[in-house]
Design an enzyme around this catalytic site. Structure first.
Site, PDB file in Angstrom:
ATOM      1  N   ASP A 219      34.246   5.544 -35.997  1.00 38.58           N
ATOM      2  CA  ASP A 219      33.090   5.134 -35.194  1.00 38.58           C
ATOM      3  C   ASP A 219      31.872   4.887 -36.087  1.00 38.58           C
ATOM      4  O   ASP A 219      31.540   5.713 -36.944  1.00 38.58           O
ATOM      5  CB  ASP A 219      32.717   6.227 -34.198  1.00 38.58           C
ATOM      6  CG  ASP A 219      33.856   6.661 -33.296  1.00 38.58           C
ATOM      7  OD1 ASP A 219      35.007   6.657 -33.754  1.00 38.58           O
ATOM      8  OD2 ASP A 219      33.583   7.030 -32.139  1.00 38.58           O
ATOM      9  N   HIS A 221      29.012   3.267 -34.256  1.00 41.42           N
ATOM     10  CA  HIS A 221      28.057   3.471 -33.153  1.00 41.42           C
ATOM     11  C   HIS A 221      26.647   2.947 -33.414  1.00 41.42           C
ATOM     12  O   HIS A 221      25.668   3.670 -33.253  1.00 41.42           O
ATOM     13  CB  HIS A 221      27.997   4.952 -32.787  1.00 41.42           C
ATOM     14  CG  HIS A 221      29.043   5.368 -31.792  1.00 41.42           C
ATOM     15  ND1 HIS A 221      29.164   4.779 -30.546  1.00 41.42           N
ATOM     16  CD2 HIS A 221      30.018   6.307 -31.870  1.00 41.42           C
ATOM     17  CE1 HIS A 221      30.166   5.351 -29.898  1.00 41.42           C
ATOM     18  NE2 HIS A 221      30.711   6.274 -30.670  1.00 41.42           N
ATOM     19  N   ASP A 248      34.547   1.682 -31.440  1.00 40.47           N
ATOM     20  CA  ASP A 248      33.234   2.296 -31.220  1.00 40.47           C
ATOM     21  C   ASP A 248      32.229   1.877 -32.287  1.00 40.47           C
ATOM     22  O   ASP A 248      31.540   2.708 -32.893  1.00 40.47           O
ATOM     23  CB  ASP A 248      33.340   3.824 -31.152  1.00 40.47           C
ATOM     24  CG  ASP A 248      33.828   4.310 -29.794  1.00 40.47           C
ATOM     25  OD1 ASP A 248      34.371   3.479 -29.031  1.00 40.47           O
ATOM     26  OD2 ASP A 248      33.682   5.506 -29.497  1.00 40.47           O
ATOM     27  N   ASP A 251      27.089   0.849 -29.037  1.00 36.78           N
ATOM     28  CA  ASP A 251      26.567   1.930 -28.185  1.00 36.78           C
ATOM     29  C   ASP A 251      25.989   3.063 -29.025  1.00 36.78           C
ATOM     30  O   ASP A 251      26.308   3.253 -30.192  1.00 36.78           O
ATOM     31  CB  ASP A 251      27.627   2.491 -27.236  1.00 36.78           C
ATOM     32  CG  ASP A 251      27.797   1.639 -25.975  1.00 36.78           C
ATOM     33  OD1 ASP A 251      26.871   0.874 -25.645  1.00 36.78           O
ATOM     34  OD2 ASP A 251      28.852   1.741 -25.342  1.00 36.78           O
ATOM     35  N   ARG A 252      25.132   3.842 -28.374  1.00 41.67           N
ATOM     36  CA  ARG A 252      24.475   5.012 -28.948  1.00 41.67           C
ATOM     37  C   ARG A 252      23.383   4.599 -29.953  1.00 41.67           C
ATOM     38  O   ARG A 252      22.209   4.729 -29.685  1.00 41.67           O
ATOM     39  CB  ARG A 252      25.473   5.964 -29.611  1.00 41.67           C
ATOM     40  CG  ARG A 252      26.420   6.644 -28.643  1.00 41.67           C
ATOM     41  CD  ARG A 252      25.712   7.670 -27.813  1.00 41.67           C
ATOM     42  NE  ARG A 252      26.629   8.594 -27.156  1.00 41.67           N
ATOM     43  CZ  ARG A 252      26.246   9.566 -26.349  1.00 41.67           C
ATOM     44  NH1 ARG A 252      24.965   9.729 -26.090  1.00 41.67           N
ATOM     45  NH2 ARG A 252      27.118  10.362 -25.790  1.00 41.67           N
ATOM     46  N   ASN A 280      36.860   3.046 -26.999  1.00 41.06           N
ATOM     47  CA  ASN A 280      36.495   3.247 -25.592  1.00 41.06           C
ATOM     48  C   ASN A 280      35.072   2.772 -25.300  1.00 41.06           C
ATOM     49  O   ASN A 280      34.707   2.579 -24.133  1.00 41.06           O
ATOM     50  CB  ASN A 280      36.663   4.715 -25.195  1.00 41.06           C
ATOM     51  CG  ASN A 280      35.676   5.634 -25.881  1.00 41.06           C
ATOM     52  OD1 ASN A 280      35.610   5.685 -27.112  1.00 41.06           O
ATOM     53  ND2 ASN A 280      34.895   6.381 -25.115  1.00 41.06           N
ATOM     54  N   HIS A 281      34.261   2.541 -26.340  1.00 46.02           N
ATOM     55  CA  HIS A 281      32.912   2.021 -26.120  1.00 46.02           C
ATOM     56  C   HIS A 281      32.856   0.498 -26.174  1.00 46.02           C
ATOM     57  O   HIS A 281      31.784  -0.066 -25.937  1.00 46.02           O
ATOM     58  CB  HIS A 281      31.928   2.622 -27.113  1.00 46.02           C
ATOM     59  CG  HIS A 281      31.390   3.946 -26.673  1.00 46.02           C
ATOM     60  ND1 HIS A 281      30.213   4.077 -25.963  1.00 46.02           N
ATOM     61  CD2 HIS A 281      31.890   5.195 -26.818  1.00 46.02           C
ATOM     62  CE1 HIS A 281      30.009   5.354 -25.704  1.00 46.02           C
ATOM     63  NE2 HIS A 281      31.005   6.060 -26.206  1.00 46.02           N
ATOM     64  N   HIS A 329      42.213   4.152 -31.704  1.00 39.41           N
ATOM     65  CA  HIS A 329      40.930   4.828 -31.551  1.00 39.41           C
ATOM     66  C   HIS A 329      41.059   6.249 -31.018  1.00 39.41           C
ATOM     67  O   HIS A 329      40.477   7.188 -31.568  1.00 39.41           O
ATOM     68  CB  HIS A 329      40.012   4.024 -30.626  1.00 39.41           C
ATOM     69  CG  HIS A 329      38.659   4.653 -30.465  1.00 39.41           C
ATOM     70  ND1 HIS A 329      37.732   4.652 -31.487  1.00 39.41           N
ATOM     71  CD2 HIS A 329      38.086   5.333 -29.442  1.00 39.41           C
ATOM     72  CE1 HIS A 329      36.647   5.295 -31.092  1.00 39.41           C
ATOM     73  NE2 HIS A 329      36.832   5.720 -29.860  1.00 39.41           N
ATOM     74  N   ARG A 379      36.985  15.703 -21.980  1.00 36.58           N
ATOM     75  CA  ARG A 379      36.025  14.637 -21.688  1.00 36.58           C
ATOM     76  C   ARG A 379      35.950  14.306 -20.204  1.00 36.58           C
ATOM     77  O   ARG A 379      34.980  13.703 -19.754  1.00 36.58           O
ATOM     78  CB  ARG A 379      36.417  13.357 -22.432  1.00 36.58           C
ATOM     79  CG  ARG A 379      36.425  13.465 -23.924  1.00 36.58           C
ATOM     80  CD  ARG A 379      36.945  12.189 -24.549  1.00 36.58           C
ATOM     81  NE  ARG A 379      37.085  12.298 -25.985  1.00 36.58           N
ATOM     82  CZ  ARG A 379      36.132  12.004 -26.872  1.00 36.58           C
ATOM     83  NH1 ARG A 379      34.963  11.575 -26.439  1.00 36.58           N
ATOM     84  NH2 ARG A 379      36.346  12.132 -28.153  1.00 36.58           N
ATOM     85  N   HIS A 406      37.032   8.559 -32.622  1.00 35.33           N
ATOM     86  CA  HIS A 406      36.713   8.992 -31.256  1.00 35.33           C
ATOM     87  C   HIS A 406      35.964  10.309 -31.151  1.00 35.33           C
ATOM     88  O   HIS A 406      35.400  10.614 -30.107  1.00 35.33           O
ATOM     89  CB  HIS A 406      38.027   9.066 -30.464  1.00 35.33           C
ATOM     90  CG  HIS A 406      37.902   9.139 -28.981  1.00 35.33           C
ATOM     91  ND1 HIS A 406      36.967   8.428 -28.255  1.00 35.33           N
ATOM     92  CD2 HIS A 406      38.630   9.841 -28.052  1.00 35.33           C
ATOM     93  CE1 HIS A 406      37.135   8.683 -26.966  1.00 35.33           C
ATOM     94  NE2 HIS A 406      38.115   9.543 -26.815  1.00 35.33           N
TER      95      HIS A 406
END
Length: 478
Positions: A219, A221, A248, A251-252, A280-281, A329, A379, A406
């Protein structure tokens, strides 16, 4: 001291750990408090808060629910459960809890604002389902790139029909300087990259020839300056240096468009030597909440986000390196019968979004656990799989290990399940608060894994999730 007094003392230690942002220590303290006195709602609610900080939303939901069971009027517990439901895209459940908060504290403006924003999301989802009639037209429809003019005062390198190293190098500097690409080039990059991704298999299979190497990153991000630190330390992508980014990348962090455009451009420059897996993002639901949609609209426009959304749906879901390492991922599956052939046969183009169940969801969402067997997801989406599950999967498919991402790892990576499950995470000091290192893995022609660790680097003073839905995200950052 009585057991109840000891429990309160452990709770206070947990609160002190929260003040230091030591979420694991806080959870350990609340665990002990609950063992001593399992009847106090605040112990569960405070533990839920710590789980939220670690993105363990399923555990947070369970704890908040227990707190509500013990004290049906406990406002913080409803609030924390709403935040957790929101994080796992259970918007209707989140709305119920935000409404419960507003009923108890009707004059709380912040809670009411969050309830209203959640209502907007629920209405939007209902509306989209009501008008859904198959696949919507592409955002590229009616877009005539040939007629789009790049103004004379545009101060960047011009892009023709083919990606060039000169354009990529100029792009890297533009983004460092806080500049944007011309929207014609943004459209051009996304549309062409989507075509390349679409024509790749669901699981590309690559080998590493003599004189070459591959780097696997986890990730990133939206942490653009940390991504550049990887390249500066480890070498930029080239004909002899392949890269695989394991999902990923958006995002963030608040430079997600910069990362996505740079990675897509490298894919166009080195189409057979640069790889991206979906995370997943790279999905609409996550982008709606965690900032990427808002960032696209703020820096470019809504069409840019829609084009990115289409391109995310075209991304491969896994990469097989040297028939030895499956890189995906999330992790493994709810069914021991799943093989690499099932992954190869998965038609990802039929299902644009991963949903809440099925093979694609599991590839993007699952996590390892230390206990044997399988367990519920911490999660709230997917599941957890133990070392025995990993061993059976690797033996059945002739693999040495799986490589996944992840999850934050404080040292940047972790080798688990007797060496068969490796987690790599490449966003150091995640969301500017976690204090973790980042890592990447180099693999040469001998297929030995070389783990490399690095620290976060300074970046401009823009906070994580600066483009997210501010009211709802403030509750996640609480």
């Amino acid at each position: 001291m009585s057991a109840a007094e000891d429990a309160v003392a452990m709770k206070n230690k947990g609160n002190a750990a929260i003040a230091k942002k030591d979420w694991r220590e806080a959870i350990d303290c609340y665990d002990k408090a609950i063992e001593l006195d399992p009847t106090v709602a605040v112990f569960y609610s405070n533990r839920a808060h710590s789980h939220i900080k670690l993105e363990e939303f399923g555990l947070a939901i369970a704890d908040a629910s227990k707190a509500i069971e013990l004290d049906p009027k406990y406002i913080k517990a409803y609030y924390r459960r709403a935040v957790s439901y929101l994080a796992v895209m259970k918007y209707a459940d989140a709305l119920k809890d935000f409404r419960a908060v507003c009923r108890q504290v009707p004059h709380d403006k912040d809670a009411r604002l969050k309830m209203q924003e959640c209502e907007k999301i629920v209405r939007k989802i209902s509306f989209m389902k009501a008008i859904e009639v198959g696949d919507p037209p592409s955002a590229a429809e009616g877009l005539d790139l040939n007629s789009m003019v790049v103004e004379l005062d545009y101060d960047g390198v011009r892009l023709g029909n083919e990606m060039t190293k000169e354009f990529v190098e100029d792009m890297i500097q533009r983004f460092k300087d806080g500049k944007k690409l011309h929207r014609k080039y943004v459209y051009q990059i996304i549309i062409k990259a989507k075509e390349v991704f679409y024509n790749e298999p669901t699981m590309p299979e690559v080998t590493i020839e003599q004189g070459k190497k591959m780097t696997v990153c986890g990730d990133t991000h939206g942490q653009y300056f940390d991504l550049l630190e990887i390249f500066n330390r480890n070498g930029y992508p080239s004909e002899t240096h392949a890269y695989l980014f394991n999902g990923d990348f958006v995002d963030r962090g608040s430079w997600s468009t910069e990362i996505a455009l740079l990675l897509y451009s490298y894919k166009l420059l080195y189409p057979t030597n640069f790889f991206l897996n979906r995370g997943n993002h790279e999905t609409d639901d996550m982008n709606r909440v965690y900032g990427f949609e808002g960032e696209c609209k703020a820096k470019y426009n809504e069409r840019t986000f829609k084009l990115f959304s289409e391109s995310f749906s075209a991304l491969p879901l896994a990469t097989l390196i040297g028939a030895k390492y499956l890189v995906l991922h999330g992790g493994l599956f709810s069914d021991d019968e799943i093989t690499l052939d099932d992954v190869r046969a998965l038609d990802r183009h039929k299902q644009r979004q991963p949903g809440q169940e099925g093979l694609m969801m599991e590839m993007l969402w699952t996590d390892p656990q230390t206990m044997p067997g399988r367990g519920p997801s911490k999660r709230g989406v997917g599941l957890q799989f133990g070392p025995d599950v990993t061993k059976r999967f690797c033996e059945r498919n002739g693999l040495e290990a799986i490589i996944r991402s992840h999850e934050v790892r404080m040292e940047g990576y972790e080798v688990e399940h007797d060496g068969r499950c490796i987690t790599v995470f490449s966003a150091p000091n995640y969301v500017d608060t976690s204090g973790n290192k980042g890592a990447y893995i180099n693999i040469g022609p001998d297929y030995k894994l070389q783990h490399n660790v690095f620290d976060a680097v300074p970046h401009p003073n823009i906070k994580p999730m600066a483009y997210a839905q501010n009211s709802l995200m403030s509750s996640m950052m609480m």
